[in-house]
Write a protein that holds these residues in place. Sequence first.
Motif, PDB file in Angstrom:
ATOM      1  N   GLU A 182     -20.641 -10.468 -10.729  1.00 48.24           N
ATOM      2  CA  GLU A 182     -20.116  -8.967 -11.429  1.00 48.24           C
ATOM      3  C   GLU A 182     -18.738  -9.409 -11.652  1.00 48.24           C
ATOM      4  OE1 GLU A 182     -19.264  -5.791  -8.054  1.00 48.24           O
ATOM      5  OE2 GLU A 182     -21.250  -6.073  -8.646  1.00 48.24           O
ATOM      6  N   GLU A 183     -18.116  -8.446 -12.714  1.00 43.80           N
ATOM      7  CA  GLU A 183     -16.648  -8.485 -12.942  1.00 43.80           C
ATOM      8  C   GLU A 183     -16.258  -7.142 -12.527  1.00 43.80           C
ATOM      9  OE1 GLU A 183     -13.573  -8.937 -16.630  1.00 43.80           O
ATOM     10  OE2 GLU A 183     -15.562  -9.182 -17.034  1.00 43.80           O
ATOM     11  N   ILE A 184     -15.306  -6.836 -11.744  1.00 37.38           N
ATOM     12  CA  ILE A 184     -14.880  -5.349 -11.247  1.00 37.38           C
ATOM     13  C   ILE A 184     -13.788  -5.247 -12.545  1.00 37.38           C
ATOM     14  CG2 ILE A 184     -13.861  -3.919  -9.740  1.00 37.38           C
ATOM     15  CD1 ILE A 184     -16.528  -5.159  -8.781  1.00 37.38           C
ATOM     16  N   ILE A 185     -13.630  -4.203 -13.141  1.00 34.30           N
ATOM     17  CA  ILE A 185     -12.910  -3.688 -14.276  1.00 34.30           C
ATOM     18  C   ILE A 185     -12.051  -2.560 -13.492  1.00 34.30           C
ATOM     19  CG2 ILE A 185     -12.570  -2.870 -16.464  1.00 34.30           C
ATOM     20  CD1 ILE A 185     -15.276  -3.965 -17.279  1.00 34.30           C
ATOM     21  N   GLU A 186     -10.698  -2.778 -13.427  1.00 31.61           N
ATOM     22  CA  GLU A 186     -10.017  -1.589 -12.769  1.00 31.61           C
ATOM     23  C   GLU A 186      -9.183  -1.034 -14.012  1.00 31.61           C
ATOM     24  OE1 GLU A 186      -7.766  -2.950  -9.553  1.00 31.61           O
ATOM     25  OE2 GLU A 186      -9.087  -4.296  -9.057  1.00 31.61           O
ATOM     26  N   ASN A 187      -9.360   0.498 -13.926  1.00 26.98           N
ATOM     27  CA  ASN A 187      -8.707   1.159 -14.816  1.00 26.98           C
ATOM     28  C   ASN A 187      -8.170   2.231 -13.926  1.00 26.98           C
ATOM     29  OD1 ASN A 187      -8.925   3.821 -16.206  1.00 26.98           O
ATOM     30  ND2 ASN A 187      -9.204   2.551 -18.001  1.00 26.98           N
ATOM     31  N   GLU A 188      -6.666   2.559 -14.255  1.00 24.25           N
ATOM     32  CA  GLU A 188      -5.960   3.546 -13.418  1.00 24.25           C
ATOM     33  C   GLU A 188      -6.596   4.832 -13.474  1.00 24.25           C
ATOM     34  OE1 GLU A 188      -2.405   5.389 -15.847  1.00 24.25           O
ATOM     35  OE2 GLU A 188      -2.151   3.147 -15.779  1.00 24.25           O
ATOM     36  N   ASN A 189      -7.338   5.391 -14.500  1.00 27.24           N
ATOM     37  CA  ASN A 189      -8.068   6.702 -14.379  1.00 27.24           C
ATOM     38  C   ASN A 189      -9.341   6.539 -13.928  1.00 27.24           C
ATOM     39  OD1 ASN A 189      -5.666   7.784 -15.782  1.00 27.24           O
ATOM     40  ND2 ASN A 189      -6.134   7.269 -17.596  1.00 27.24           N
ATOM     41  N   LEU A 190      -9.963   5.732 -13.940  1.00 27.78           N
ATOM     42  CA  LEU A 190     -11.479   5.497 -13.732  1.00 27.78           C
ATOM     43  C   LEU A 190     -11.620   4.769 -12.446  1.00 27.78           C
ATOM     44  CD1 LEU A 190     -12.762   4.668 -17.348  1.00 27.78           C
ATOM     45  CD2 LEU A 190     -12.781   7.002 -16.168  1.00 27.78           C
ATOM     46  N   GLY A 191     -10.730   4.033 -11.750  1.00 25.62           N
ATOM     47  CA  GLY A 191     -10.812   3.314 -10.810  1.00 25.62           C
ATOM     48  C   GLY A 191     -11.583   1.848 -10.940  1.00 25.62           C
ATOM     49  N   GLU A 192     -12.419   1.370  -9.942  1.00 23.97           N
ATOM     50  CA  GLU A 192     -13.221   0.270 -10.284  1.00 23.97           C
ATOM     51  C   GLU A 192     -14.398   0.516 -10.921  1.00 23.97           C
ATOM     52  OE1 GLU A 192     -13.617  -1.770  -6.367  1.00 23.97           O
ATOM     53  OE2 GLU A 192     -11.134  -2.221  -6.490  1.00 23.97           O
ATOM     54  N   LEU A 193     -14.779  -0.174 -12.030  1.00 21.85           N
ATOM     55  CA  LEU A 193     -16.141  -0.224 -12.663  1.00 21.85           C
ATOM     56  C   LEU A 193     -16.740  -1.565 -12.583  1.00 21.85           C
ATOM     57  CD1 LEU A 193     -14.783   1.616 -15.981  1.00 21.85           C
ATOM     58  CD2 LEU A 193     -16.269   2.654 -14.150  1.00 21.85           C
ATOM     59  N   PRO A 194     -17.886  -1.710 -11.777  1.00 22.87           N
ATOM     60  CA  PRO A 194     -18.506  -2.937 -11.937  1.00 22.87           C
ATOM     61  C   PRO A 194     -19.373  -3.230 -13.223  1.00 22.87           C
ATOM     62  CG  PRO A 194     -19.603  -1.180 -10.345  1.00 22.87           C
ATOM     63  CD  PRO A 194     -18.330  -0.654 -10.917  1.00 22.87           C
ATOM     64  N   ALA A 195     -18.886  -4.219 -13.814  1.00 26.33           N
ATOM     65  CA  ALA A 195     -19.720  -4.813 -15.026  1.00 26.33           C
ATOM     66  C   ALA A 195     -20.611  -5.947 -14.689  1.00 26.33           C
ATOM     67  CB  ALA A 195     -18.594  -5.084 -15.945  1.00 26.33           C
ATOM     68  N   TYR A 196     -22.040  -5.714 -14.896  1.00 31.08           N
ATOM     69  CA  TYR A 196     -22.835  -6.928 -14.781  1.00 31.08           C
ATOM     70  C   TYR A 196     -23.350  -7.739 -15.885  1.00 31.08           C
ATOM     71  CZ  TYR A 196     -23.275  -4.549 -10.153  1.00 31.08           C
ATOM     72  OH  TYR A 196     -22.975  -4.035  -9.053  1.00 31.08           O
ATOM     73  N   GLY A 197     -23.419  -8.932 -15.647  1.00 30.35           N
ATOM     74  CA  GLY A 197     -23.576  -9.542 -16.939  1.00 30.35           C
ATOM     75  C   GLY A 197     -22.632 -10.540 -17.692  1.00 30.35           C
ATOM     76  N   ASP A 198     -22.751 -10.860 -18.888  1.00 28.29           N
ATOM     77  CA  ASP A 198     -21.931 -11.571 -19.647  1.00 28.29           C
ATOM     78  C   ASP A 198     -20.375 -10.802 -19.536  1.00 28.29           C
ATOM     79  OD1 ASP A 198     -23.822 -13.133 -20.293  1.00 28.29           O
ATOM     80  OD2 ASP A 198     -24.089 -12.460 -22.137  1.00 28.29           O
ATOM     81  N   LYS A 199     -19.320 -11.801 -19.585  1.00 29.84           N
ATOM     82  CA  LYS A 199     -17.935 -11.154 -19.546  1.00 29.84           C
ATOM     83  C   LYS A 199     -17.802 -10.578 -20.836  1.00 29.84           C
ATOM     84  CE  LYS A 199     -16.006 -14.055 -15.991  1.00 29.84           C
ATOM     85  NZ  LYS A 199     -15.133 -15.033 -15.701  1.00 29.84           N
ATOM     86  N   ILE A 200     -16.901  -9.449 -20.893  1.00 29.67           N
ATOM     87  CA  ILE A 200     -16.620  -8.839 -21.988  1.00 29.67           C
ATOM     88  C   ILE A 200     -15.328  -9.500 -22.640  1.00 29.67           C
ATOM     89  CG2 ILE A 200     -16.161  -6.700 -23.340  1.00 29.67           C
ATOM     90  CD1 ILE A 200     -18.017  -5.348 -21.358  1.00 29.67           C
ATOM     91  N   GLY A 201     -15.422 -10.273 -23.595  1.00 31.85           N
ATOM     92  CA  GLY A 201     -14.074 -10.903 -24.118  1.00 31.85           C
ATOM     93  C   GLY A 201     -13.516 -10.170 -25.325  1.00 31.85           C
ATOM     94  N   PRO A 202     -12.697 -10.523 -25.994  1.00 34.51           N
ATOM     95  CA  PRO A 202     -12.165 -10.072 -27.136  1.00 34.51           C
ATOM     96  C   PRO A 202     -13.052  -9.821 -28.251  1.00 34.51           C
ATOM     97  CG  PRO A 202     -10.651 -12.168 -26.468  1.00 34.51           C
ATOM     98  CD  PRO A 202     -12.108 -11.948 -25.662  1.00 34.51           C
ATOM     99  N   LYS A 203     -12.806  -8.518 -28.691  1.00 32.73           N
ATOM    100  CA  LYS A 203     -13.954  -8.278 -29.656  1.00 32.73           C
ATOM    101  C   LYS A 203     -13.938  -9.035 -31.114  1.00 32.73           C
ATOM    102  CE  LYS A 203     -16.371  -4.680 -32.173  1.00 32.73           C
ATOM    103  NZ  LYS A 203     -16.129  -4.068 -33.012  1.00 32.73           N
TER     104      LYS A 203
END
Length: 121
Positions: free
Chosen positions: A8-29
Amino acid sequence: MNRENGNEEIIENENLGELPAYGDKIGPKIDGLVRIGFQNVNGITKSNELVGMEELETIQEMHFDLTGMVETNINWTHDARNRFHSAAGLRFNNTARCVMANTKGNGEEGYLPGGTAIFPI
């Protein structure tokens, strides 16, 4: 800031805290491709004036073109829908939003189990 933890990739956002993201990595759109997001939000965020500001921030940061949310756990009254539409209008131009809620149950104080939202940008 992002970091990896196993599969899993842990996405850290100052307002949301840690968001675990499972699956493929989200790259540039990539231009011309549609990015779809889906999340069991387990209760959409609410304030006195707006509904869904944290979720809308994530939609914007992840560059989603279409987002589905389940378990919003809100009584989507006319007032709640207006507060969600107002929050979306602060972040996005020309969007449509569709929300649905359980019509059976106790919707006191804005809480109502279940509920869905779809948000095309």
